[in-house]
Motif scaffolding. Structure first.
Motif, short mmCIF file in Angstrom:
data_model
loop_
_atom_site.label_atom_id
_atom_site.label_comp_id
_atom_site.label_asym_id
_atom_site.label_seq_id
_atom_site.Cartn_x
_atom_site.Cartn_y
_atom_site.Cartn_z
N PRO A 213 -39.24 -46.87 -71.09
CA PRO A 213 -39.63 -46.31 -70.59
C PRO A 213 -38.79 -46.94 -68.48
CG PRO A 213 -40.98 -48.61 -71.17
CD PRO A 213 -39.82 -47.82 -72.33
N VAL A 214 -39.08 -45.66 -67.73
CA VAL A 214 -37.91 -46.37 -66.40
C VAL A 214 -39.28 -46.39 -65.51
CG1 VAL A 214 -36.08 -45.21 -64.85
CG2 VAL A 214 -36.27 -45.02 -67.20
N ILE A 215 -39.12 -48.09 -64.74
CA ILE A 215 -40.72 -48.25 -63.83
C ILE A 215 -39.11 -47.91 -62.70
CG2 ILE A 215 -41.35 -49.81 -62.71
CD1 ILE A 215 -42.52 -49.30 -65.63
N ALA A 216 -39.94 -46.75 -61.75
CA ALA A 216 -39.14 -46.12 -60.23
C ALA A 216 -39.95 -47.47 -59.67
CB ALA A 216 -40.04 -45.23 -59.84
N LYS A 217 -39.04 -48.45 -58.91
CA LYS A 217 -39.41 -49.21 -57.62
C LYS A 217 -39.64 -48.36 -56.13
CE LYS A 217 -36.93 -53.29 -57.50
NZ LYS A 217 -36.23 -54.25 -57.21
N LEU A 218 -40.44 -48.76 -55.39
CA LEU A 218 -40.78 -47.82 -54.24
C LEU A 218 -40.55 -49.51 -53.55
CD1 LEU A 218 -44.06 -45.62 -54.12
CD2 LEU A 218 -41.76 -44.70 -55.40
N GLU A 219 -39.28 -48.45 -52.72
CA GLU A 219 -38.38 -49.58 -51.57
C GLU A 219 -38.76 -48.83 -50.37
OE1 GLU A 219 -36.48 -52.77 -53.94
OE2 GLU A 219 -35.99 -50.78 -54.76
N ARG A 220 -38.64 -47.72 -50.38
CA ARG A 220 -38.23 -46.91 -49.57
C ARG A 220 -39.48 -45.79 -49.02
NH1 ARG A 220 -33.27 -45.00 -48.84
NH2 ARG A 220 -33.74 -45.09 -46.76
N GLN A 221 -39.10 -45.34 -47.83
CA GLN A 221 -40.67 -44.73 -46.94
C GLN A 221 -40.02 -43.11 -47.82
OE1 GLN A 221 -43.16 -45.28 -44.94
NE2 GLN A 221 -44.17 -43.52 -46.08
N VAL A 222 -39.03 -43.28 -48.01
CA VAL A 222 -39.02 -41.34 -48.16
C VAL A 222 -39.20 -41.40 -49.98
CG1 VAL A 222 -36.28 -40.66 -46.32
CG2 VAL A 222 -36.44 -42.11 -49.02
N ALA A 223 -39.27 -42.45 -50.64
CA ALA A 223 -40.12 -42.43 -51.98
C ALA A 223 -41.36 -42.66 -51.86
CB ALA A 223 -39.34 -43.58 -52.75
N VAL A 224 -42.41 -42.65 -51.30
CA VAL A 224 -42.99 -43.26 -51.22
C VAL A 224 -43.67 -41.64 -50.88
CG1 VAL A 224 -45.55 -43.30 -49.04
CG2 VAL A 224 -43.23 -44.97 -50.17
N ASN A 225 -43.16 -41.04 -50.04
CA ASN A 225 -42.82 -39.58 -49.14
C ASN A 225 -43.25 -38.35 -51.04
OD1 ASN A 225 -43.30 -40.37 -46.78
ND2 ASN A 225 -41.46 -39.66 -45.84
N ARG A 226 -42.92 -38.73 -51.21
CA ARG A 226 -42.64 -37.94 -53.02
C ARG A 226 -42.52 -38.66 -53.90
NH1 ARG A 226 -36.38 -35.29 -52.96
NH2 ARG A 226 -37.33 -33.96 -54.15
N LEU A 227 -44.13 -39.81 -54.16
CA LEU A 227 -44.48 -40.50 -54.57
C LEU A 227 -45.14 -39.17 -55.79
CD1 LEU A 227 -45.13 -42.91 -55.98
CD2 LEU A 227 -47.92 -43.00 -54.56
N GLU A 228 -45.94 -38.15 -55.36
CA GLU A 228 -46.27 -37.35 -56.73
C GLU A 228 -44.96 -36.33 -57.61
OE1 GLU A 228 -49.57 -37.25 -57.12
OE2 GLU A 228 -49.84 -38.06 -55.91
N GLU A 229 -44.04 -35.87 -57.72
CA GLU A 229 -42.87 -36.06 -57.60
C GLU A 229 -42.48 -36.96 -58.96
OE1 GLU A 229 -40.19 -33.00 -55.15
OE2 GLU A 229 -41.61 -34.12 -53.69
N ILE A 230 -42.34 -37.71 -57.90
CA ILE A 230 -41.51 -39.25 -58.80
C ILE A 230 -42.59 -39.17 -59.82
CG2 ILE A 230 -40.64 -41.66 -58.88
CD1 ILE A 230 -39.58 -41.20 -55.77
N LEU A 231 -43.80 -39.36 -59.65
CA LEU A 231 -44.69 -39.49 -61.02
C LEU A 231 -44.26 -39.28 -62.21
CD1 LEU A 231 -47.89 -40.92 -58.70
CD2 LEU A 231 -46.53 -42.24 -60.86
N ARG A 232 -44.54 -38.09 -61.44
CA ARG A 232 -44.38 -36.64 -62.54
C ARG A 232 -43.25 -37.13 -63.39
NH1 ARG A 232 -46.20 -32.99 -59.10
NH2 ARG A 232 -44.22 -32.28 -58.39
N ILE A 233 -41.93 -37.98 -63.37
CA ILE A 233 -41.18 -38.03 -64.55
C ILE A 233 -41.14 -40.01 -64.67
CG2 ILE A 233 -39.23 -38.07 -62.31
CD1 ILE A 233 -37.44 -36.73 -64.22
N ALA A 234 -41.01 -40.16 -63.77
CA ALA A 234 -40.96 -41.85 -63.78
C ALA A 234 -41.93 -42.53 -64.43
CB ALA A 234 -41.34 -42.90 -62.59
#
Length: 468
Positions: A213-234
């Motif tokens: 498993p790959v765990i995505a660390k949310l450290e950036r506001q730009v990542a939070v803005n795209r959370l739903e997309e990141i959740l689909r693959i992480a």
């Protein structure tokens, strides 16, 4: 305890006897911080972890935390550099230092290219904030919004900026490949900005012929803005509150944490809350009142895992820190169940989600001893876990990688089972009958895949009350 604890390995706890004590306190996931070393530095630690795992017969998950791009200032002409409100200074590549004064060397040309006049720059863990006044080629002119000092090699943040810089550095690729050879079970990826960053790590893993498993660390506001997309693959998310607190207003961090956790719960993806959970215990034998409240609130928010960093890596009281975290989490879970909010109904009303939800409802109504789920990928177990039942969830799988991943999910006890018999339901019932933790006459709710005649396998499609 349903909430999982992650301990960071460091000088304070890397010996076998200390690892054993942490496992006995409830730790099942150990973090190797590759910001402070490479694979060779962790080989003996991995051997110690596997030795303890074999002795205690508790499945241990080893999580590699990649360092990511280190966005820091260079060496100042004179350190420290004092800054007052309204002061102006220049920032840019080190080779331009002699042409400007005062000057903050910064050798990430890709980031400088993406910056524009009016953007904010934060230095020294957010202690100093600057506005970009001018941009001339690779050199920026900044004006300070507050007062403080800057020392060499301090971290720099650019709130809201989508930087043209790879999340997976050359060092990360080498570390990940070496970690896979060493036998890591999961990887946490730093500086994630978009789904493509996660894909790059998955590609390295696939090339090595493995799955973790790959765990995505949310450290950036730009990542939070795209959370739903990141959740689909992480495969999971870490709320990395240290850097995230520099990217967004500190006042918004608590509600941001709650929103991220809620999104992960709805997606049935495990979520970790990290950074300064019990930081005072680096040097004190007990936490502050505020820290105990912070840990409890993370549990009540719905986190799957709580992570200790300096507390176990370099702290004077690593075992006590884990003990306090466990006790606080147990008390918070009691209150969570007192509120009567479990099991939680899934937002997405599709058949797969409702198998897990109905299993939890059934277990709640009949007072089931536990939930027992056969799973190949772990998806069914994660769906059940996301409903937050009172009962322990026994996740049965013949796949070692699935078992290691299940350690991240709230309330789940991974169990290795044989691939015989072939029928998943029979495997599940065989486990119940042979497991000494279940007494004769106790009811259990079990789920499994029951294929049609002539078909070898099936997704989870069976829900059953089983009396031992």
């Amino acid at each position: 305890m349903h909430t999982k604890i992650i301990a960071t390995i460091g000088p304070a706890c890397n010996e076998r006897f200390m690892i054993k004590r942490l496992v006995e306190q409830g730790v099942r996931i150990f973090r190797l911080n590759f910001s402070h070393g490479s694979a060779g530095d962790f080989e003996h630690i991995v051997r110690n972890l596997r030795s303890v795992e074999n002795e205690l017969q508790h499945g241990i998950t080893i999580m590699q935390d990649l360092s990511g791009p280190k966005i820091r200032a260079g060496e100042l002409k004179e350190s420290p550099l004092s800054i007052n409100v309204g002061d102006e200074l220049f920032m840019g590549p080190s080779d331009q230092m002699d042409r400007h004064d005062p000057y903050l060397p910064f050798d990430h040309r890709e980031i400088i290219k993406d910056l524009k006049v009016g953007d904010e720059v934060r230095v020294s863990d957010g202690g100093l904030s600057f506005e970009i006044l001018e941009k001339s080629g690779q050199v920026l002119k900044l004006r300070s919004e507050n007062s403080g000092i800057i020392t060499s090699r301090k971290g720099i943040n650019f709130p809201g900026l989508k930087a043209s810089i790879a999340a997976l550095t050359t060092k990360d690729r080498e570390d990940l490949a070496a970690g896979l050879d060493m036998g890591i079970d999961a990887v946490a990826m730093s500086f994630v900005q978009c789904p493509e960053d996660v894909s790059s790590a998955k590609h390295v893993i696939e090339k090595k012929g493995r799955w973790i498993p790959v765990i995505a660390k949310l450290e950036r506001q730009v990542a939070v803005n795209r959370l739903e997309e990141i959740l689909r693959i992480a495969d999971g998310i870490m709320v990395a509150r240290g850097d995230l607190g520099l990217e967004c207003p500190l006042s918004s961090l608590p509600t941001l944490q709650k929103r991220i956790i809620a999104a992960c719960n709805q997606a049935a993806k495990p979520v970790i809350v990290a950074t300064q959970m019990l930081l005072s215990m680096v040097s004190n034998p007990m936490p502050t009142r505020a820290e105990t409240t912070d840990v409890a609130n993370a549990v009540l928010d719905g986190t799957d895992c709580l992570m200790l960093s300096e507390e176990t890596a370099i702290g004077e009281y690593p075992v006590q820190a884990v003990g306090y975290m466990r006790e606080i989490a147990e008390e918070a879970e009691k209150f969570f169940f007192e509120l009567g909010t479990s099991p939680l109904e899934p937002k997405k009303q599709v058949s797969e989600n409702f198998i897990g939800y109905n299993a939890c409802l059934l277990a709640d109504k009949i007072g089931s001893k536990a939930l027992v789920a056969h799973t190949d990928s772990g998806a069914t177990v994660r769906l059940i876990s996301s409903c937050r039942p009172r009962q322990t969830i026994f996740g049965l799988s013949p796949r070692w990688d699935t078992q290691k991943f299940m350690n991240f999910s709230w309330g789940v006890v991974p169990v290795h089972i044989s691939e015989e018999p072939q029928d998943h339901l029979q495997r599940t019932e065989k486990f119940v009958e042979n497991f000494s933790g279940f007494l004769s006459g106790e009811d259990l709710v079990i789920t499994s895949g029951h294929p049609k005649p002539g078909v070898e396998s099936s997704p989870t499609n069976l829900l059953k009350i089983y009396r031992k």
